[in-house]
Design a protein around this motif. Structure first.
Motif, PDB file in Angstrom:
ATOM      1  N   LEU A  66     -14.563   6.559  -1.828  1.00 23.80           N
ATOM      2  CA  LEU A  66     -13.131   6.085  -1.394  1.00 23.80           C
ATOM      3  C   LEU A  66     -13.080   4.735  -1.547  1.00 23.80           C
ATOM      4  N   GLY A  67     -14.095   4.064  -0.970  1.00 22.89           N
ATOM      5  CA  GLY A  67     -13.827   2.486  -0.691  1.00 22.89           C
ATOM      6  C   GLY A  67     -14.270   1.994  -2.062  1.00 22.89           C
ATOM      7  N   ILE A  68     -15.094   2.358  -3.092  1.00 22.79           N
ATOM      8  CA  ILE A  68     -15.136   2.026  -4.685  1.00 22.79           C
ATOM      9  C   ILE A  68     -13.878   2.137  -5.261  1.00 22.79           C
ATOM     10  N   LEU A  69     -13.466   3.500  -5.032  1.00 25.14           N
ATOM     11  CA  LEU A  69     -12.247   3.687  -5.667  1.00 25.14           C
ATOM     12  C   LEU A  69     -11.082   2.948  -5.314  1.00 25.14           C
ATOM     13  N   THR A  70     -11.125   2.374  -3.898  1.00 26.99           N
ATOM     14  CA  THR A  70     -10.045   1.649  -3.494  1.00 26.99           C
ATOM     15  C   THR A  70     -10.136   0.134  -4.307  1.00 26.99           C
ATOM     16  N   THR A  71     -11.417  -0.528  -4.426  1.00 29.23           N
ATOM     17  CA  THR A  71     -11.581  -1.515  -5.002  1.00 29.23           C
ATOM     18  C   THR A  71     -11.134  -1.365  -6.586  1.00 29.23           C
ATOM     19  N   PHE A  72     -11.723  -0.539  -7.214  1.00 22.04           N
ATOM     20  CA  PHE A  72     -11.174  -0.022  -8.585  1.00 22.04           C
ATOM     21  C   PHE A  72      -9.588  -0.081  -8.917  1.00 22.04           C
ATOM     22  N   LEU A  73      -9.033   0.548  -7.693  1.00 22.56           N
ATOM     23  CA  LEU A  73      -7.307   0.656  -8.132  1.00 22.56           C
ATOM     24  C   LEU A  73      -6.712  -0.804  -7.986  1.00 22.56           C
ATOM     25  N   ILE A  74      -7.112  -1.401  -6.889  1.00 20.68           N
ATOM     26  CA  ILE A  74      -6.800  -2.749  -6.592  1.00 20.68           C
ATOM     27  C   ILE A  74      -6.706  -3.757  -7.859  1.00 20.68           C
ATOM     28  N   GLU A  75      -8.099  -3.639  -8.596  1.00 19.37           N
ATOM     29  CA  GLU A  75      -8.179  -4.532  -9.512  1.00 19.37           C
ATOM     30  C   GLU A  75      -7.343  -4.016 -10.964  1.00 19.37           C
ATOM     31  N   PHE A  76      -7.223  -2.525 -10.753  1.00 21.47           N
ATOM     32  CA  PHE A  76      -6.596  -1.978 -11.886  1.00 21.47           C
ATOM     33  C   PHE A  76      -4.990  -2.113 -11.840  1.00 21.47           C
ATOM     34  N   PHE A  77      -4.390  -2.125 -10.818  1.00 19.83           N
ATOM     35  CA  PHE A  77      -3.065  -2.458 -10.613  1.00 19.83           C
ATOM     36  C   PHE A  77      -2.840  -3.888 -11.028  1.00 19.83           C
ATOM     37  N   HIS A  78      -3.768  -4.799 -10.527  1.00 19.43           N
ATOM     38  CA  HIS A  78      -3.729  -6.275 -10.449  1.00 19.43           C
ATOM     39  C   HIS A  78      -3.773  -6.513 -11.985  1.00 19.43           C
ATOM     40  N   GLN A  79      -4.795  -6.127 -12.832  1.00 17.45           N
ATOM     41  CA  GLN A  79      -5.023  -6.281 -14.157  1.00 17.45           C
ATOM     42  C   GLN A  79      -4.060  -5.733 -15.138  1.00 17.45           C
ATOM     43  N   LYS A  80      -3.920  -4.372 -15.014  1.00 15.47           N
ATOM     44  CA  LYS A  80      -2.859  -3.602 -16.048  1.00 15.47           C
ATOM     45  C   LYS A  80      -1.503  -3.421 -15.491  1.00 15.47           C
ATOM     46  N   GLY A  81      -1.333  -3.555 -14.100  1.00 10.60           N
ATOM     47  CA  GLY A  81       0.224  -3.530 -13.838  1.00 10.60           C
ATOM     48  C   GLY A  81       0.785  -5.001 -13.756  1.00 10.60           C
ATOM     49  N   LYS A  82      -0.236  -5.847 -13.590  1.00  6.98           N
ATOM     50  CA  LYS A  82       0.503  -7.390 -13.580  1.00  6.98           C
ATOM     51  C   LYS A  82       0.814  -7.374 -12.038  1.00  6.98           C
ATOM     52  N   LEU A  83       0.465  -6.759 -11.048  1.00  6.14           N
ATOM     53  CA  LEU A  83       0.920  -7.065  -9.626  1.00  6.14           C
ATOM     54  C   LEU A  83       0.139  -8.157  -9.184  1.00  6.14           C
ATOM     55  N   GLN A  84       0.669  -8.754  -8.424  1.00  8.36           N
ATOM     56  CA  GLN A  84      -0.321  -9.768  -7.514  1.00  8.36           C
ATOM     57  C   GLN A  84      -1.233  -8.952  -6.549  1.00  8.36           C
ATOM     58  N   THR A  85      -2.191  -9.710  -6.149  1.00  8.68           N
ATOM     59  CA  THR A  85      -3.339  -8.965  -5.529  1.00  8.68           C
ATOM     60  C   THR A  85      -3.085  -8.438  -4.306  1.00  8.68           C
ATOM     61  N   ASP A  86      -2.092  -9.312  -3.716  1.00 11.97           N
ATOM     62  CA  ASP A  86      -1.912  -8.676  -2.262  1.00 11.97           C
ATOM     63  C   ASP A  86      -0.854  -7.328  -2.386  1.00 11.97           C
ATOM     64  N   ALA A  87       0.112  -7.437  -3.492  1.00 10.19           N
ATOM     65  CA  ALA A  87       0.922  -6.279  -3.625  1.00 10.19           C
ATOM     66  C   ALA A  87      -0.102  -4.951  -4.022  1.00 10.19           C
ATOM     67  N   SER A  88      -1.071  -5.370  -4.864  1.00 13.31           N
ATOM     68  CA  SER A  88      -1.982  -4.197  -5.416  1.00 13.31           C
ATOM     69  C   SER A  88      -2.827  -3.789  -4.151  1.00 13.31           C
ATOM     70  N   ILE A  89      -3.165  -4.811  -3.213  1.00 11.12           N
ATOM     71  CA  ILE A  89      -3.873  -3.988  -1.877  1.00 11.12           C
ATOM     72  C   ILE A  89      -2.871  -3.325  -1.378  1.00 11.12           C
ATOM     73  N   GLY A  90      -1.616  -3.878  -1.196  1.00 14.32           N
ATOM     74  CA  GLY A  90      -0.633  -2.902  -0.052  1.00 14.32           C
ATOM     75  C   GLY A  90      -0.400  -1.538  -0.639  1.00 14.32           C
ATOM     76  N   VAL A  91      -0.244  -1.612  -2.194  1.00 16.93           N
ATOM     77  CA  VAL A  91       0.160  -0.119  -2.465  1.00 16.93           C
ATOM     78  C   VAL A  91      -0.778   0.669  -2.470  1.00 16.93           C
ATOM     79  N   THR A  92      -2.235   0.226  -2.534  1.00 19.10           N
ATOM     80  CA  THR A  92      -3.412   1.190  -2.778  1.00 19.10           C
ATOM     81  C   THR A  92      -3.779   1.647  -1.389  1.00 19.10           C
TER      82      THR A  92
END
Length: 296
Positions: A66-92
């Protein structure tokens, strides 16, 4: 003897967290550790139900995934969803943590598992939880052995990959240009952060380990901007947090892990005040030096 084991375990956790936290600080991703510490909850619960008990290896694997999945989702939302990093972290981490709370509340009636046992550790119990072989021989406290292995892995990782981590941390574009995959080293570092967070949650606690991942490196960053010095200084602050934190907890008869995190915060505050005065003095000295230079 118990005090030595507790301090030694806390020091191992602090050094491990400080080394990795230095890279997180420099990469401006410090709060990823907070996200991971919350997001691993559903992995722990699922692993608990599949293993049928609190088997440490099963919980470690479940939380690690789950820790690795969290990292992947944060980066995915940041790169593909064009979200800022802090927003990606908060959502995930919020929805994964909420999922974990639901699972815990659903299974709590049939199993001895709750938010406290998976999120908050008690380092005072470290001397009691030992590894015993079939022959009856004791290998020592489990947390001490696990964190020793984790620290060795971290040291080997940094030693072997120092150049790659250095370049991808300070200039990922240049790293990609010279053939060093910034993405690969990002996930390698985050995977190690996940492993360290999960390995620490039984002893120090997954929530309080965030303080050791962020505060000692942030304190060291106030003193130096050189990476090697930052790694050494942050580790020193981490160890002193463990030692003086234990002494504080012993004096006030309070939470040891909480006292360690508190000491880390006090150290940051002291260094912040001192360095602010030092920088002000340096600025004043530079101005006076310029004013005293003869004009042509």
């Amino acid at each position: 003897m118990n005090a030595i084991l507790i301090i030694l375990t806390g020091s191992l956790v602090a050094i491990s967290c400080s080394l990795l936290g230095s890279y997180l600080i420099l990469r401006k991703m410090a709060m990823v550790s907070d996200a991971i510490s919350h997001a691993v909850l559903p992995g722990i619960v699922i692993a608990f139900m599949m293993a049928g008990g609190r088997d440490s290896l099963a919980l470690l694997l479940g939380a690690g995934i789950l820790g690795i999945l969290t990292t992947f989702l944060i980066e995915f939302f940041h790169q593909k969803g064009k979200l800022q990093t802090d927003a990606s972290i908060g959502v995930t981490f919020t929805w994964l943590f909420a999922l974990g709370v639901i699972l815990v509340s659903y299974y709590a009636g049939n199993a001895h598992i709750d938010q406290d046992c998976v999120l908050y550790g008690e380092i005072a119990y470290v001397p009691l939880d030992v590894i015993i072989l079939d022959s009856g021989q004791s290998l020592g406290p489990k947390a001490l052995i696990v964190m020793s292995v984790v620290l060795v892995l971290i040291l080997l990782f940094i030693k072997v990959s120092y150049k790659e981590l250095f370049i991808t941390t300070f200039d990922p574009s240049f790293a990609n240009a010279v053939g060093i995959s910034a993405t690969f080293w990002h996930y390698a570092l985050m995977s190690l952060v996940s492993l360290t967070t999960v390995a620490s949650f039984e002893s120090v606690g997954a929530i309080l380990v965030v303080a050791l991942l962020i505060t000692p490196p942030a304190t060291a960053y106030l003193i130096t901007e050189r990476l090697k010095k930052m790694l050494i200084i942050s580790s020193a602050f981490g160890v002193s947090s463990a030692v003086f934190g234990y002494l504080l907890a012993y004096t006030i008869d309070g939470s040891i892990a909480g006292a360690m995190a508190t000491v880390a915060g006090i150290q940051f505050a002291i260094v912040f005040v001192i360095m602010k005065k030092v920088n002000k003095a340096r600025t004043r000295s530079a101005v006076l030096s310029l004013e005293s230079e003869p004009t042509s």
